[in-house]
Design a protein around this motif. Sequence first.
Motif, mmCIF file in Angstrom:
data_model
loop_
_atom_site.group_PDB
_atom_site.id
_atom_site.type_symbol
_atom_site.label_atom_id
_atom_site.label_comp_id
_atom_site.label_asym_id
_atom_site.label_seq_id
_atom_site.Cartn_x
_atom_site.Cartn_y
_atom_site.Cartn_z
ATOM 1 N N PRO A 1 7.803 10.456 4.237
ATOM 2 C CA PRO A 1 7.525 9.758 5.497
ATOM 3 C C PRO A 1 6.943 8.368 5.258
ATOM 4 O O PRO A 1 6.272 8.129 4.244
ATOM 5 N N VAL A 2 7.213 7.472 6.199
ATOM 6 C CA VAL A 2 6.731 6.094 6.087
ATOM 7 C C VAL A 2 6.084 5.677 7.405
ATOM 8 O O VAL A 2 6.378 6.239 8.463
ATOM 9 N N LEU A 3 5.227 4.672 7.335
ATOM 10 C CA LEU A 3 4.590 4.105 8.530
ATOM 11 C C LEU A 3 4.387 2.617 8.296
ATOM 12 O O LEU A 3 3.800 2.215 7.289
ATOM 13 N N GLY A 4 4.860 1.788 9.239
ATOM 14 C CA GLY A 4 4.743 0.348 9.107
ATOM 15 C C GLY A 4 3.484 -0.209 9.740
ATOM 16 O O GLY A 4 3.101 0.176 10.849
ATOM 17 N N ALA B 1 -3.286 6.857 9.243
ATOM 18 C CA ALA B 1 -3.401 7.248 7.839
ATOM 19 C C ALA B 1 -4.563 8.218 7.643
ATOM 20 O O ALA B 1 -4.445 9.204 6.891
ATOM 21 N N LEU B 2 -5.665 7.979 8.321
ATOM 22 C CA LEU B 2 -6.803 8.903 8.240
ATOM 23 C C LEU B 2 -6.435 10.266 8.811
ATOM 24 O O LEU B 2 -6.778 11.314 8.244
ATOM 25 N N ALA B 3 -5.739 10.257 9.939
ATOM 26 C CA ALA B 3 -5.306 11.516 10.536
ATOM 27 C C ALA B 3 -4.376 12.266 9.584
ATOM 28 O O ALA B 3 -4.433 13.491 9.470
ATOM 29 N N TRP B 4 -3.525 11.526 8.892
ATOM 30 C CA TRP B 4 -2.603 12.137 7.935
ATOM 31 C C TRP B 4 -3.371 12.813 6.804
ATOM 32 O O TRP B 4 -3.028 13.926 6.378
ATOM 33 N N LEU B 5 -4.416 12.146 6.313
ATOM 34 C CA LEU B 5 -5.215 12.722 5.235
ATOM 35 C C LEU B 5 -5.915 13.996 5.685
ATOM 36 O O LEU B 5 -6.083 14.944 4.911
ATOM 37 N N ALA B 6 -6.328 14.035 6.957
ATOM 38 C CA ALA B 6 -6.982 15.231 7.488
ATOM 39 C C ALA B 6 -5.957 16.313 7.799
ATOM 40 O O ALA B 6 -6.232 17.503 7.684
ATOM 41 N N GLY B 7 -4.753 15.872 8.237
ATOM 42 C CA GLY B 7 -3.570 16.686 8.513
ATOM 43 C C GLY B 7 -3.819 17.935 9.351
ATOM 44 O O GLY B 7 -4.951 18.345 9.569
ATOM 45 N N ARG C 1 2.215 15.499 13.183
ATOM 46 C CA ARG C 1 3.629 15.687 13.500
ATOM 47 C C ARG C 1 4.438 14.468 13.054
ATOM 48 O O ARG C 1 3.988 13.335 13.172
ATOM 49 N N THR C 2 5.632 14.689 12.554
ATOM 50 C CA THR C 2 6.528 13.591 12.213
ATOM 51 C C THR C 2 7.801 13.692 13.052
ATOM 52 O O THR C 2 8.171 14.759 13.530
ATOM 53 N N GLU C 3 8.427 12.538 13.237
ATOM 54 C CA GLU C 3 9.704 12.460 13.933
ATOM 55 C C GLU C 3 10.660 11.603 13.121
ATOM 56 O O GLU C 3 10.224 10.695 12.406
ATOM 57 N N PRO D 1 5.073 9.547 10.937
ATOM 58 C CA PRO D 1 4.006 10.275 11.626
ATOM 59 C C PRO D 1 3.817 9.725 13.034
ATOM 60 O O PRO D 1 3.835 8.508 13.242
ATOM 61 N N VAL D 2 3.626 10.608 13.976
ATOM 62 C CA VAL D 2 3.592 10.210 15.376
ATOM 63 C C VAL D 2 2.323 10.731 16.048
ATOM 64 O O VAL D 2 2.034 11.933 16.000
ATOM 65 N N LEU D 3 1.564 9.821 16.623
ATOM 66 C CA LEU D 3 0.449 10.158 17.499
ATOM 67 C C LEU D 3 0.561 9.288 18.738
ATOM 68 O O LEU D 3 0.813 8.081 18.631
ATOM 69 N N ASP D 4 0.357 9.877 19.903
ATOM 70 C CA ASP D 4 0.477 9.129 21.154
ATOM 71 C C ASP D 4 -0.441 7.914 21.142
ATOM 72 O O ASP D 4 -1.628 7.999 20.807
ATOM 73 N N GLY D 5 0.137 6.766 21.521
ATOM 74 C CA GLY D 5 -0.645 5.545 21.623
ATOM 75 C C GLY D 5 -0.849 4.823 20.320
ATOM 76 O O GLY D 5 -1.416 3.734 20.308
ATOM 77 N N ARG D 6 -0.411 5.427 19.203
ATOM 78 C CA ARG D 6 -0.622 4.782 17.905
ATOM 79 C C ARG D 6 0.692 4.430 17.217
ATOM 80 O O ARG D 6 0.764 3.463 16.469
ATOM 81 N N THR D 7 1.720 5.218 17.462
ATOM 82 C CA THR D 7 3.019 4.942 16.865
ATOM 83 C C THR D 7 3.889 4.209 17.874
ATOM 84 O O THR D 7 4.009 4.615 19.022
ATOM 85 N N GLN D 8 4.487 3.110 17.427
ATOM 86 C CA GLN D 8 5.295 2.266 18.304
ATOM 87 C C GLN D 8 6.640 2.929 18.591
ATOM 88 O O GLN D 8 7.274 3.492 17.701
ATOM 89 N N ALA D 9 7.090 2.838 19.836
ATOM 90 C CA ALA D 9 8.438 3.290 20.171
ATOM 91 C C ALA D 9 9.445 2.229 19.735
ATOM 92 O O ALA D 9 9.097 1.064 19.517
#
Length: 374
Positions: free
Chosen positions: A126-129, A152-158, A161-163, A191-199
């Motif tokens: 997975p990637v995140l820009g 990234a912090l949320a990912w480390l805590a895990g 969800r990814t899309e 990785p997708v979190l509401d309000g943090r990942t761009q559509a």
Amino acid sequence: MVNPVAGIGGPVALKGSDGPDVQRLAGARGSRPRAHERAVRALAHVAAARPGTTVLTVGGAMGEAAVAAAGLVPRVVGAGAPPGRSTGVDTTAGVRAMAAAGADLVLFVGGDGTARDVCAGAGEVPVLGVPAGVKMYSGCFAVSPAAAGALALAWLAGPVRTEEREVLDVDEEQVRTGRVEPHLFGLVEVPVLDGRTQARKAPTPASSRAAVEAAARGAVRAMQPDVSYLLGPGGTTAEVARILGVPFTPLGVDVVRDGRLVVRDATEQQLLDVVAAGPARAVVTVIGGQGFLLGRGNQQISAAVLARMGPDPLLVVATQEKLTGLAGRPLLVDTGDRAVDGRLAGHVRIVTGPSTTSFYPVTAPENEGAAPCD
């Protein structure tokens, strides 16, 4: 992974930063890249919560420098490239090296061109820009550097969800001749979190043309004499130019005053000169699906330009359908200057027709610690 020259072409009206010739021209015009500082902003959120974290990266300006500047520990797994000589090939090679070293999330700093190179090397990782480019049509970016750091912090805590998201880009040479046609270059897990990942950017459907024309006519009616209007990119602003009978520059900023074109395809410095000469407002529209007003494709209308305008610097024009399509999510501003973003946050009046307006919330995700926007 940092593209050191990401975004350098935006403020000087070059429509992108792809290729050494464009990068040299941008530097000659006085532009500077902002990728390093935006990388540090993202990584600072990780450092604050998890000091001493080791981060896989590539040497020098392609990652190592930003990791160290943020207070984290770089583990260099790729040599990078000499200063000022990095290419997409170097980005792809560096991402492959990180994936081979065991990375389970690749943070990259750049725009759509960088996303293409990352996609070529990431495989199934997975990637995140971290947004730092001129063009960001793809759905693989966070809404701001702070949002990327929080994700990234949320990912480390895990787990997060990814899309599967599309990597889109436009041909910069076509853009410079007036054609803006995003093409699909690949799919990546994000990785997708509401309000943090761009559509991803949503195109305006052909059925909306009448509504676009109505909104544009409302914007023209709102224009006042002896005021300079900075027409930003977008299909709705293109319609404003058509109604005024002036040329329009795709992915550019044109300046009109009293119905006449006074500067075509302006750079940031030219806009600063216009603003210094008298009252001015920026005419901007909403990026469909994403909700951005500033910071995506209109970097010429920079924080420095906005800071020198009056208390109401924006004339926002959009169809009601585009606002409804956001499903209550606020509009976004990401100029790179937290003070300017904070000034623009709150609510904005949006021209939606010849005699209709809407008030809509605006947020600055970089100022909110990447708190969810909804």
